[in-house]
Design a protein around this motif. Structure first.
Motif, PDB file in Angstrom:
ATOM      1  N   ARG A   1      58.818 -22.437  25.418  1.00 41.88           N
ATOM      2  CA  ARG A   1      58.153 -22.869  26.653  1.00 41.88           C
ATOM      3  C   ARG A   1      58.902 -23.999  27.353  1.00 41.88           C
ATOM      4  N   ASP A   2      59.987 -24.440  26.767  1.00 42.36           N
ATOM      5  CA  ASP A   2      60.747 -25.533  27.357  1.00 42.36           C
ATOM      6  C   ASP A   2      61.213 -25.149  28.767  1.00 42.36           C
ATOM      7  N   LYS A   3      61.248 -26.132  29.658  1.00 44.28           N
ATOM      8  CA  LYS A   3      61.613 -25.860  31.059  1.00 44.28           C
ATOM      9  C   LYS A   3      63.030 -25.297  31.186  1.00 44.28           C
ATOM     10  N   LYS A   4      63.906 -25.602  30.243  1.00 46.62           N
ATOM     11  CA  LYS A   4      65.285 -25.100  30.295  1.00 46.62           C
ATOM     12  C   LYS A   4      65.378 -23.653  29.822  1.00 46.62           C
ATOM     13  N   ALA A   5      64.314 -23.154  29.165  1.00 46.91           N
ATOM     14  CA  ALA A   5      64.373 -21.850  28.508  1.00 46.91           C
ATOM     15  C   ALA A   5      64.130 -20.722  29.501  1.00 46.91           C
ATOM     16  N   THR A   6      65.050 -20.539  30.449  1.00 47.88           N
ATOM     17  CA  THR A   6      64.926 -19.465  31.426  1.00 47.88           C
ATOM     18  C   THR A   6      65.515 -18.164  30.905  1.00 47.88           C
ATOM     19  N   SER A   7      66.344 -18.254  29.874  1.00 44.19           N
ATOM     20  CA  SER A   7      66.961 -17.059  29.277  1.00 44.19           C
ATOM     21  C   SER A   7      66.878 -17.166  27.763  1.00 44.19           C
ATOM     22  N   GLY A   8      65.673 -16.967  27.235  1.00 43.48           N
ATOM     23  CA  GLY A   8      65.479 -17.069  25.797  1.00 43.48           C
ATOM     24  C   GLY A   8      65.544 -18.507  25.323  1.00 43.48           C
ATOM     25  N   LEU A   9      65.669 -18.698  24.019  1.00 39.30           N
ATOM     26  CA  LEU A   9      65.783 -20.039  23.461  1.00 39.30           C
ATOM     27  C   LEU A   9      67.047 -20.712  23.990  1.00 39.30           C
ATOM     28  N   SER A  10      66.887 -21.882  24.576  1.00 43.98           N
ATOM     29  CA  SER A  10      68.010 -22.584  25.203  1.00 43.98           C
ATOM     30  C   SER A  10      68.055 -24.023  24.709  1.00 43.98           C
ATOM     31  N   PHE A  11      69.269 -24.510  24.444  1.00 45.40           N
ATOM     32  CA  PHE A  11      69.442 -25.862  23.927  1.00 45.40           C
ATOM     33  C   PHE A  11      70.673 -26.498  24.569  1.00 45.40           C
ATOM     34  N   VAL A  12      70.616 -27.817  24.734  1.00 46.39           N
ATOM     35  CA  VAL A  12      71.790 -28.574  25.129  1.00 46.39           C
ATOM     36  C   VAL A  12      72.542 -28.909  23.845  1.00 46.39           C
ATOM     37  N   LEU A  13      73.778 -28.409  23.736  1.00 44.75           N
ATOM     38  CA  LEU A  13      74.508 -28.517  22.478  1.00 44.75           C
ATOM     39  C   LEU A  13      75.931 -29.024  22.697  1.00 44.75           C
ATOM     40  N   ASP A  14      76.421 -29.713  21.690  1.00 45.03           N
ATOM     41  CA  ASP A  14      77.806 -30.146  21.650  1.00 45.03           C
ATOM     42  C   ASP A  14      78.696 -28.931  21.385  1.00 45.03           C
ATOM     43  N   GLY A  15      79.966 -29.055  21.777  1.00 41.35           N
ATOM     44  CA  GLY A  15      80.882 -27.947  21.552  1.00 41.35           C
ATOM     45  C   GLY A  15      82.309 -28.349  21.860  1.00 41.35           C
TER      46      GLY A  15
ATOM     47  N   ASN B   1      69.046 -34.062  28.433  1.00 41.66           N
ATOM     48  CA  ASN B   1      68.000 -33.491  27.574  1.00 41.66           C
ATOM     49  C   ASN B   1      68.499 -33.240  26.146  1.00 41.66           C
ATOM     50  N   TYR B   2      69.633 -33.816  25.810  1.00 40.25           N
ATOM     51  CA  TYR B   2      70.158 -33.656  24.452  1.00 40.25           C
ATOM     52  C   TYR B   2      69.108 -34.108  23.442  1.00 40.25           C
ATOM     53  N   GLY B   3      68.812 -33.256  22.474  1.00 35.65           N
ATOM     54  CA  GLY B   3      67.820 -33.579  21.449  1.00 35.65           C
ATOM     55  C   GLY B   3      66.387 -33.429  21.890  1.00 35.65           C
ATOM     56  N   HIS B   4      66.148 -33.086  23.159  1.00 33.19           N
ATOM     57  CA  HIS B   4      64.789 -33.090  23.694  1.00 33.19           C
ATOM     58  C   HIS B   4      64.037 -31.779  23.483  1.00 33.19           C
ATOM     59  N   THR B   5      64.727 -30.670  23.311  1.00 33.24           N
ATOM     60  CA  THR B   5      64.002 -29.400  23.178  1.00 33.24           C
ATOM     61  C   THR B   5      63.166 -29.401  21.906  1.00 33.24           C
ATOM     62  N   LEU B   6      63.781 -29.687  20.770  1.00 33.11           N
ATOM     63  CA  LEU B   6      62.991 -29.831  19.542  1.00 33.11           C
ATOM     64  C   LEU B   6      62.124 -31.086  19.632  1.00 33.11           C
ATOM     65  N   GLY B   7      62.635 -32.156  20.244  1.00 33.31           N
ATOM     66  CA  GLY B   7      61.862 -33.389  20.342  1.00 33.31           C
ATOM     67  C   GLY B   7      60.515 -33.178  20.999  1.00 33.31           C
ATOM     68  N   HIS B   8      60.502 -32.512  22.149  1.00 29.81           N
ATOM     69  CA  HIS B   8      59.233 -32.249  22.839  1.00 29.81           C
ATOM     70  C   HIS B   8      58.325 -31.359  21.999  1.00 29.81           C
ATOM     71  N   ALA B   9      58.911 -30.368  21.335  1.00 29.51           N
ATOM     72  CA  ALA B   9      58.107 -29.489  20.483  1.00 29.51           C
ATOM     73  C   ALA B   9      57.464 -30.272  19.337  1.00 29.51           C
TER      74      ALA B   9
ATOM     75  N   ASP C   1      57.354 -21.675  12.867  1.00 27.49           N
ATOM     76  CA  ASP C   1      56.953 -20.694  13.886  1.00 27.49           C
ATOM     77  C   ASP C   1      56.366 -21.387  15.104  1.00 27.49           C
ATOM     78  N   GLU C   2      55.541 -22.396  14.868  1.00 24.64           N
ATOM     79  CA  GLU C   2      54.945 -23.132  15.988  1.00 24.64           C
ATOM     80  C   GLU C   2      56.018 -23.853  16.794  1.00 24.64           C
ATOM     81  N   LEU C   3      56.971 -24.461  16.102  1.00 19.08           N
ATOM     82  CA  LEU C   3      58.044 -25.165  16.809  1.00 19.08           C
ATOM     83  C   LEU C   3      58.836 -24.203  17.697  1.00 19.08           C
ATOM     84  N   ILE C   4      59.139 -23.026  17.183  1.00 21.66           N
ATOM     85  CA  ILE C   4      59.908 -22.053  17.962  1.00 21.66           C
ATOM     86  C   ILE C   4      59.099 -21.577  19.167  1.00 21.66           C
ATOM     87  N   THR C   5      57.813 -21.351  18.985  1.00 22.85           N
ATOM     88  CA  THR C   5      56.959 -20.969  20.118  1.00 22.85           C
ATOM     89  C   THR C   5      56.962 -22.058  21.186  1.00 22.85           C
TER      90      THR C   5
END
Length: 345
Positions: free
Chosen positions: A309-323, A233-241, A301-305
């Motif tokens: 709602r992303d399926k991964k967002a079980t604990s607040g805003l959640s993203f697949v990120l490099d590190g 799902n890399y890149g998909h959270t903002l992508g879906h929004a 604001d709309e993008l953040i809302t």
């Protein structure tokens, strides 16, 4: 970059196995592999088939058994529960049973909808996918995720239903408009950061095979998104929004390309990766001819809302990120960091 370059004769397609024990299945990639459909139908023992096709008759192969062709349309406009009901009713009218099969022939949305209908009808009938777009071949047709949209969000209703075979015929790609190539390259660009390596100068058949092989490895290790599969799902959270915010004016792969640049920027804001790795996200996405900035008029604001709602967002805003330890799911990302990353785009 957008002309299929077969690297082996049609008689020797590339083969990737999705290893799931008794439910393992082959993905065949190459020119003319759609003509192997009768052999795959025979292999799984299906007596009758419903072919759901978004392609013209000359591009819809005969499955070699008694069958019915149900026309479909690619695109998000038909990716809903109404279409799933219509397909299931068509299966029932044809008298489809669990000893029969369904075949999808079309792009990623057709693969998603037909896969879901097959997974629900009679609590599951076999399905074979013939993905005809680059996006569907590199991603949507493999891995067993099926879903449709609700007005509240993308891919919110679905099941895991693995196909019995996937036939990626590169001859289909010669029919695609330029924008559909970009749509597929968005998924290939994001694969760069999750283990596929640099595919920018490889022939398209190799790009597809490498992307499918990566996904097959991940799905075999984590079929149901309990851990490792999140990296897909890399890149998909903002992508879906972005898809939702633009009324699907932005195609899925285009949105994932922008989402991949954003994922790099957000990881940089959070101090997870250095500046040169952030820049690499931009350069790779741009190298595939994709946009790297937010479309005009999109409200943060709309993008953040939508991202909440992303399926991964079980604990607040959640993203697949490099590190520093590689790509992983990061929960409870501060909204301020998200806004900072968005503001630079």
């Amino acid at each position: 970059m957008h002309t299929p370059v077969p690297d082996r004769p049609a008689s020797e397609p590339a083969r990737v196995e999705v290893a799931l024990g008794e439910r393992s299945y082959p993905v065949l990639i190459g020119p003319g592999v759609r003509h192997r459909l009768p052999a795959e139908v025979a292999r799984i023992g299906a007596q009758r088939v419903v072919v759901v096709s978004a392609r013209p008759p000359e591009w819809t192969p005969d499955p070699g058994v008694p069958h019915r062709v149900v026309p479909a349309r690619d695109g998000e406009h038909d990716k809903n529960l109404t279409t799933v009901e219509q397909l299931c009713r068509a299966f029932a009218e044809f008298g489809l049973t669990r000893t029969d099969a369904v075949v999808s022939c079309g792009g990623g949305t057709t693969t998603d909808v037909v896969g879901l209908a097959a997974g629900l009808y009679h609590r599951g009938v076999p399905v074979i996918h013939l993905p005809t777009s680059l996006l569907a071949q590199v991603d949507a047709s493999v891995g067993g995720k099926t879903a449709v949209n609700l007005p509240e969000g993308k891919n919110l209703v679905g099941v895991y239903w693995q196909p019995r075979a996937v036939l990626c015929d590169t001859e289909h790609l010669g029919t695609l408009p330029q924008r559909e190539w970009r749509n597929g390259y968005g998924e290939i660009a994001r694969a760069h950061f999750i283990g596929a390596g640099d595919l920018r100068d490889r022939p398209v058949a190799e790009q597809i095979a490498a992307s499918v092989a990566l996904k097959a490895r991940v799905v075999a290790a984590d079929e149901r998104d309990s851990g490792l599969r999140h990296i897909l799902n890399y890149g998909h959270t903002l992508g879906h929004a972005l898809e939702r915010a633009t009324g699907f004016g932005l195609r899925h792969g285009e949105a994932v390309g922008v989402g991949t640049v954003f994922a790099g920027r957000l990881a940089g804001v959070l101090g997870r990766i250095p500046a040169d790795r952030v820049a690499e996200h931009h350069d790779v996405v741009a190298g595939y001819g994709l946009d790297t900035t937010l479309p005009g008029g999109v409200d943060h604001d709309e993008l953040i809302t939508l991202m909440r709602r992303d399926k991964k967002a079980t604990s607040g805003l959640s993203f697949v990120l490099d590190g520093p330890g590689g790509v992983e799911l990061v929960a409870r990302v501060p909204e301020a960091a998200v806004r900072t990353a968005l503001s630079g785009m």
